[in-house]
Design an enzyme around this catalytic site. Structure first.
Site, PDB file in Angstrom:
ATOM      1  N   ALA A   1      -4.878   2.910  -1.322  1.00 39.89           N
ATOM      2  CA  ALA A   1      -4.262   3.291  -2.594  1.00 39.89           C
ATOM      3  C   ALA A   1      -3.012   2.454  -2.794  1.00 39.89           C
ATOM      4  O   ALA A   1      -2.138   2.401  -1.925  1.00 39.89           O
ATOM      5  CB  ALA A   1      -3.909   4.778  -2.595  1.00 39.89           C
TER       6      ALA A   1
ATOM      7  N   ALA B   1       0.842  -1.199   0.000  1.00 45.24           N
ATOM      8  CA  ALA B   1       0.000   0.000   0.000  1.00 45.24           C
ATOM      9  C   ALA B   1       0.872   1.241   0.000  1.00 45.24           C
ATOM     10  O   ALA B   1       1.926   1.272   0.636  1.00 45.24           O
ATOM     11  CB  ALA B   1      -0.911   0.021   1.219  1.00 45.24           C
ATOM     12  N   ASP B   2       0.423   2.255  -0.710  1.00 48.69           N
ATOM     13  CA  ASP B   2       1.077   3.558  -0.657  1.00 48.69           C
ATOM     14  C   ASP B   2       0.368   4.491   0.311  1.00 48.69           C
ATOM     15  O   ASP B   2       0.967   5.412   0.847  1.00 48.69           O
ATOM     16  CB  ASP B   2       1.119   4.175  -2.053  1.00 48.69           C
ATOM     17  CG  ASP B   2       2.229   3.583  -2.894  1.00 48.69           C
ATOM     18  OD1 ASP B   2       3.264   4.255  -3.049  1.00 48.69           O
ATOM     19  OD2 ASP B   2       2.081   2.449  -3.365  1.00 48.69           O
ATOM     20  N   ARG B   3      -0.913   4.238   0.535  1.00 47.37           N
ATOM     21  CA  ARG B   3      -1.658   5.005   1.529  1.00 47.37           C
ATOM     22  C   ARG B   3      -2.916   4.231   1.903  1.00 47.37           C
ATOM     23  O   ARG B   3      -3.649   3.765   1.035  1.00 47.37           O
ATOM     24  CB  ARG B   3      -2.025   6.393   0.997  1.00 47.37           C
ATOM     25  CG  ARG B   3      -2.667   7.318   2.033  1.00 47.37           C
ATOM     26  CD  ARG B   3      -3.046   8.673   1.411  1.00 47.37           C
ATOM     27  NE  ARG B   3      -1.884   9.405   0.932  1.00 47.37           N
ATOM     28  CZ  ARG B   3      -1.359  10.467   1.544  1.00 47.37           C
ATOM     29  NH1 ARG B   3      -1.894  10.914   2.670  1.00 47.37           N
ATOM     30  NH2 ARG B   3      -0.321  11.097   1.037  1.00 47.37           N
TER      31      ARG B   3
END
Length: 387
Positions: free
Chosen positions: A266, A256-258
């Site tokens: 995201a 995950a990036d966020r």
């Protein structure tokens, strides 16, 4: 399993990273001396992966400060050095806005040096040294967290994802979430590594991950490096794989990036589609990420800014020229693979709704939805006194 790949080398104020644009054909390390070097390396995706870019950004500024100290070019005033660091951190954050780890690291480092600058007797050098220590500790903690994420995820899969007749797991992953995306070991790929260390990995599948091919270039590279049983597939083959009784995929694990407060996640473009397919086929879908990736200030996926990348990443591809050449000489060429003049949409990420996610693997455990069908991630930070 072979030794784990090391993609970030740092010692005594000197930083070097493996150039991921050259992989898997050439293993070349590039020296990062300044925050400007790091900004370009991140923007050009010579280093990528949310945890890795945060660490490289922090250590790059630490290296820059160390050089200023050595050459006696650092201001003696604590306030001036604090402002210098703050400006550099803001600049570094602009290199990859979607990845929350980078902005989170900048916020924490800024808080550390602000507190130090306000103490009696603080000087420019002591503020810089406080930053350097904090950046180095960040790398150490990330590696420790990754090991815990891998352990927690492997145990959850063994307990909750395996059919009764199975003792080993077949796992699919997307993009690259291993040593090349972190300080080492990895998040989602760390889960696969932990399964292997427990002799509980039947097989790993990795997607090609178009358009930047992080799966075929980087994840496949790590799986081969570690000598794990693995197969590469194109992104469009996932549905057929999950439908196959021969493959028997037990879980999909992604990074995950966020992660928003409600669990919306995201991650690399294509993740959302994997989650939809997993739901249809009854395959567990897990997100592996450290607490630093969870952004309680972002209520849902609708609030996440999605970075868009250049069209050339879709219409062109880079690789070695096929043919005989010495093993240590690889000639990389870029070729067109799309009709010239076609319009291109190239979002780097998509958002997977929390309703499609079975669990979020963190260093403190695997978070599942509660009785109301919702993730309550804010409780993680209350229980662990994190911020």
């Amino acid at each position: 399993m072979a030794s784990i790949l090391q993609a970030i080398r740092y010692s005594h104020g000197k930083l070097a990273i493996i150039d991921q644009l050259q992989l898997p054909y050439v293993e070349k390390f590039i020296t990062i001396r300044t925050s400007e070097d790091a900004w370009h390396a991140i923007k050009e995706m010579r280093v990528r992966g949310a945890p890795a870019i945060a660490i490289v950004a922090a250590l790059a500024l630490a290296s820059e400060l160390n050089t200023l100290i050595i050459h006696d070019k650092l201001s003696s005033r604590a306030e001036e050095v604090k402002l210098f660091i703050r400006e550099k951190l803001d600049y570094l954050v602009s290199s990859r806005p979607t990845a929350v780890n980078l902005s989170d690291a900048a916020r924490k480092l800024e808080s550390t040096i602000s507190g130090h600058a306000d103490t009696p007797g603080a000087t420019g050098r002591t503020v810089a040294e406080a930053f350097i220590r904090a950046a180095e500790e960040m790398m150490t903690k990330d590696l420790d967290d990754n090991m815990k994420i891998g352990q927690n995820g492997a145990e959850w899969i063994i307990k909750h994802a395996l059919a009764r007749h199975k003792s080993t797991a077949t796992v699919l992953t997307h993009c690259n979430t291993g040593s090349l995306a972190t300080s080492g070991y990895g998040t989602a790929l760390g889960v696969i590594r932990s399964l292997a260390s427990k002799k509980a990995l039947e097989h790993a599948y990795c997607t090609e991950t178009r358009p930047y091919n992080q799966g075929s270039r980087l994840t496949a590279f790590e799986l081969v490096h570690d000598r794990l049983p693995a197969t590469l597939i194109t992104d469009s083959m996932v549905a057929a794989l999950l439908a196959s009784t021969k493959a028997e995929v037990d879980a999909i694990v992604v990074g995950a990036d966020r992660v928003a407060a409600n669990g919306d996640t995201a991650n690399k473009i294509g993740t959302y589609g994997l989650a939809v397919l997993a739901k249809y086929h009854g395959v567990k879908f897990l997100v592996a990420a450290p607490l630093t990736t969870i952004d309680l200030g972002t209520k849902s996926g609708e609030d996440i800014v999605i970075e868009e990348r250049p069209s050339a990443e879709v219409t062109k591809i880079r690789g070695p020229v096929d043919g005989d050449h010495p093993a240590d000489i690889v000639k990389l060429e870029t070729v067109h693979i799309a009709a010239k003049g076609i319009d291109v949409w190239n979002p780097a990420f998509d958002v997977t709704p929390s309703t499609l996610i079975d669990g979020i693997i963190t260093e403190v455990g695997v978070i599942e939805k509660e009785a109301d069908g919702q993730f309550h991630l804010e409780r993680l930070f209350i229980d662990n006194s994190a911020s």
